[in-house]
Design an enzyme around this catalytic site. Structure first.
Site, mmCIF file in Angstrom:
data_model
loop_
_atom_site.group_PDB
_atom_site.id
_atom_site.type_symbol
_atom_site.label_atom_id
_atom_site.label_comp_id
_atom_site.label_asym_id
_atom_site.label_seq_id
_atom_site.Cartn_x
_atom_site.Cartn_y
_atom_site.Cartn_z
ATOM 1 N N TYR A 1 0.726 -1.323 0.095
ATOM 2 C CA TYR A 1 0.031 0.029 0.058
ATOM 3 C C TYR A 1 0.897 1.251 0.033
ATOM 4 O O TYR A 1 0.395 2.198 -0.721
ATOM 5 C CB TYR A 1 -0.938 0.027 1.169
ATOM 6 C CG TYR A 1 -1.715 1.218 1.478
ATOM 7 C CD1 TYR A 1 -2.721 1.652 0.617
ATOM 8 C CD2 TYR A 1 -1.185 2.290 2.448
ATOM 9 C CE1 TYR A 1 -3.250 2.960 1.105
ATOM 10 C CE2 TYR A 1 -1.704 3.336 2.652
ATOM 11 C CZ TYR A 1 -2.772 3.709 1.838
ATOM 12 O OH TYR A 1 -3.495 4.944 2.316
ATOM 13 N N TYR A 2 2.068 1.398 0.755
ATOM 14 C CA TYR A 2 2.642 2.362 1.002
ATOM 15 C C TYR A 2 3.511 2.715 -0.364
ATOM 16 O O TYR A 2 3.898 3.688 -0.701
ATOM 17 C CB TYR A 2 3.400 2.159 2.341
ATOM 18 C CG TYR A 2 2.809 2.459 3.436
ATOM 19 C CD1 TYR A 2 2.042 3.383 3.794
ATOM 20 C CD2 TYR A 2 2.538 1.156 4.149
ATOM 21 C CE1 TYR A 2 1.387 3.832 4.960
ATOM 22 C CE2 TYR A 2 1.644 1.380 5.295
ATOM 23 C CZ TYR A 2 1.129 2.580 5.540
ATOM 24 O OH TYR A 2 0.193 2.559 6.709
#
Length: 102
Positions: free
Chosen positions: A14-15
């Site tokens: 996600y990051y």
């Protein structure tokens, strides 16, 4: 209000994917690159721009050189951390929306 989420295996993606999109529109352009900061990064010899491969290794419990940093490195049920979000209650947003700006 505090929201706490447990981050499991694979959620670190996600990051790194944030760098590929603009948060509000979802269109390409992305976040600026991250940079290693702090004593932990210094202790691991990490400097400069974050490398996604090294970041994923760290989230999996491995050091930049591939050595295990924790007992459960690479384990399927490993929890990589906690994601904390702090925000005001909805009532604060409603009050702000109807506030007199004069």
């Amino acid at each position: 209000m505090l929201s706490i989420g447990r981050m499991g295996r694979g959620q670190g993606t996600y990051y790194t994917n944030l760098a590929r999109e603009v948060y509000y529109t979802g269109i390409g352009g992305g976040e600026p690159p991250g940079y290693w900061l702090g004593a932990g990064a210094d202790g691991l010899g990490l400097h400069g721009q974050v490398d996604a491969t090294v970041l994923h290794g760290l989230l999996g419990g491995y050091g930049p050189n591939g050595s295990e940093l924790v007992r459960n490195a690479g384990h399927e049920k490993r929890r990589i951390g906690w994601d904390l979000t702090f925000n005001a209650d909805k009532s604060v947003s409603v009050l702000w929306a109807f506030a007199d700006y004069d």
